[in-house]
Design an enzyme around this catalytic site. Structure first.
Site, PDB file in Angstrom:
ATOM      1  N   SER A 144       0.831  -1.200   0.000  1.00 22.82           N
ATOM      2  CA  SER A 144       0.000   0.000   0.000  1.00 22.82           C
ATOM      3  C   SER A 144       0.875   1.264   0.000  1.00 22.82           C
ATOM      4  O   SER A 144       1.676   1.449  -0.914  1.00 22.82           O
ATOM      5  CB  SER A 144      -0.947  -0.044   1.206  1.00 22.82           C
ATOM      6  OG  SER A 144      -1.916   0.958   1.130  1.00 22.82           O
ATOM      7  N   ASP A 354       4.044  24.379  -1.214  1.00 19.69           N
ATOM      8  CA  ASP A 354       5.448  24.190  -1.630  1.00 19.69           C
ATOM      9  C   ASP A 354       5.941  22.770  -1.386  1.00 19.69           C
ATOM     10  O   ASP A 354       7.031  22.555  -0.861  1.00 19.69           O
ATOM     11  CB  ASP A 354       6.360  25.201  -0.929  1.00 19.69           C
ATOM     12  CG  ASP A 354       6.292  25.104   0.594  1.00 19.69           C
ATOM     13  OD1 ASP A 354       5.333  24.503   1.104  1.00 19.69           O
ATOM     14  OD2 ASP A 354       7.199  25.641   1.266  1.00 19.69           O
ATOM     15  N   HIS A 407      -7.119  -5.664  -1.165  1.00 16.36           N
ATOM     16  CA  HIS A 407      -5.934  -4.852  -0.908  1.00 16.36           C
ATOM     17  C   HIS A 407      -4.905  -5.544  -0.017  1.00 16.36           C
ATOM     18  O   HIS A 407      -3.711  -5.277  -0.118  1.00 16.36           O
ATOM     19  CB  HIS A 407      -6.380  -3.526  -0.259  1.00 16.36           C
ATOM     20  CG  HIS A 407      -5.290  -2.532  -0.078  1.00 16.36           C
ATOM     21  ND1 HIS A 407      -4.686  -1.872  -1.132  1.00 16.36           N
ATOM     22  CD2 HIS A 407      -4.690  -2.060   1.048  1.00 16.36           C
ATOM     23  CE1 HIS A 407      -3.767  -1.041  -0.673  1.00 16.36           C
ATOM     24  NE2 HIS A 407      -3.747  -1.141   0.639  1.00 16.36           N
TER      25      HIS A 407
END
Length: 424
Positions: A144, A354, A407
């Site tokens: 993951s 940023d 998953h």
């Protein structure tokens, strides 16, 4: 850098604990430091052999490494040929913690947490590798978010890798968080459909619970209020084979007779609390969108904004109730006591512009490290199409697409790791 080693044995395993001091900001090696913890595991009887090391990068963000007594199927398979290194990524487990207590006194908490993304984790791993085995590269297995970090590793320090294995963890390399959550909502709708197809009577029961929560101030045993929208977040359990059915077994004991009529049982409320509370992993909420942030565009609470495009998740709209998935919302920082002190920090991160790039696209395109990735067609957390697009941009990456695993495939089935090792 320190390395305090403690070795012990249990359940046929030999475990050695390592604690290392690392810079908070790797660009300032003489600046403030934190510690990271790693546990090295080898099968009993093989501790004297010269085995290659495999680094396990846990999912998350903000999840500590699996513990050997409860690890998934992959660990026993890996121990047949590797020394396995379980790294508590910075801020988690026995590494220097980052939570409501330790961050409370920091005026710079948001800036501090910018150093807790995949790039810093990879640099920690490189210091650990050099400490344990010098210049020799090792194998990394990323699950993951650990797969996201593995892609960062391939661009940042490929010389440290003998090969890279990824399971359920090929993210978009250039997409914005909005793209991630837009795809995630579509997959979560499909997961709801699969769930209610399996348990059709649960639709009525879930709507009864939601109606009761809307009309009453219901408190979990912890004292926290359970709202309808927090109840909806139980859909996060739909993403793994090990938890898909857990909501059903909660709902079947939801109501008990009360003085004035049915009330929600303590058994139900305690079970809900164990899923919805983020006290054990606050960084999962705080950094969840930041792991997709690159360039000058803020995430700006992407999951909350994109949710407006999917009115089927609006419990007040009058349609059938649907559960949400792996999305973090700003209101969670008002309802979960573990997150309330972190609200301003999370908001500052959501509006930050940023962020540095996480992936070196040129180095990935010229990659020479053997890479194999398991992509799960029914993965609710990582988009299948995004994963295959990313795979096409990493030179030499070989994929195995599973139609059946969810998953947590590598934790449920040792054959997944077998497949990746043979592919690589």
């Amino acid at each position: 850098m320190t390395d305090d080693q403690i070795t012990y044995r249990h359940s046929g395993l030999v475990c050695t604990d390592h604690t290392l001091d690392v810079p908070l900001d790797h660009a300032r090696p003489d600046g403030p430091g934190i510690s990271v913890f790693a546990r090295e595991v080898v099968a009993e009887g093989m501790e004297g052999r010269e085995l290659p090391r495999l680094l396990w990068l846990q999912g998350g963000p903000g999840g500590r490494a699996e513990r050997p007594n409860a690890a998934g199927a992959w660990l026993r398979r890996a121990l047949k040929e590797f020394r396995v290194v379980l790294l508590d990524q910075r801020g988690t487990g026995r590494s220097t913690p980052a939570d409501r207590t330790t961050l409370a006194g920091r005026a710079d908490a948001a800036q501090y947490l910018t150093y807790f993304r995949a790039d810093s984790i990879v640099r920690d791993a490189e210091l650990l590798r050099r400490r344990l085995q010098g210049d020799r590269p090792w194998t990394v297995l990323g699950q993951s978010f650990g797969g996201f970090a593995t892609l960062t590793y391939l661009g940042l320090a490929p010389e440290g890798l003998d090969r890279a294995l990824i399971t359920g963890g090929l993210p978009t390399l250039t997409g914005h968080a909005d793209d991630v959550y837009r795809a995630a909502y579509r997959r979560t709708v499909a997961a709801n459909d699969r769930y209610f197809e399996r348990y059709p009577l649960d639709r009525v029961l879930a709507e009864r619970v939601a109606a009761h929560l809307a009309d009453h101030d219901v408190r979990m045993p912890s004292g926290e209020r359970l709202s309808v929208r927090r109840f909806q977040t139980l859909g996060i359990t739909f993403g793994t084979a090990s938890a898909f059915d857990s909501l059903h077994y909660l709902l079947e004991c939801a109501f008990v007779p009360g003085r004035g009529g049915p009330v929600l049982s303590d058994t139900f409320l305690r079970g809900v609390d164990s899923v919805v509370s983020l006290a054990p992993r606050p960084l999962y909420a705080v950094l969840h969108e930041a792991i997709y942030a690159q360039g000058g565009r803020p995430t700006a609470w992407s999951a909350e904004r994109v949710r407006a495009e999917f009115p089927e998740f609006d419990a007040a709209a009058g349609g059938p109730l649907r559960f949400t998935g792996e999305m973090m919302y700003p209101w969670m920082f008002e309802e979960d006591p573990a997150l309330v002190p972190l609200k301003a920090t999370a908001d500052a991160l959501a509006h930050r512009t940023d962020w540095p790039a996480l992936y070196d696209l040129d180095r990935l395109a010229a990659n020479t490290v053997p890479v194999a990735a398991a992509v799960y067609r029914q993965d609710m957390y990582v988009d299948h199409d995004h994963a295959l697009t990313t795979a096409s941009r990493v030179r030499g990456l070989r994929t195995w697409v599973s139609e059946t695993h969810l998953h947590d495939g590598v934790k449920a089935d040792p054959g997944v790791l077998d497949r990746l090792l043979s592919l690589s």
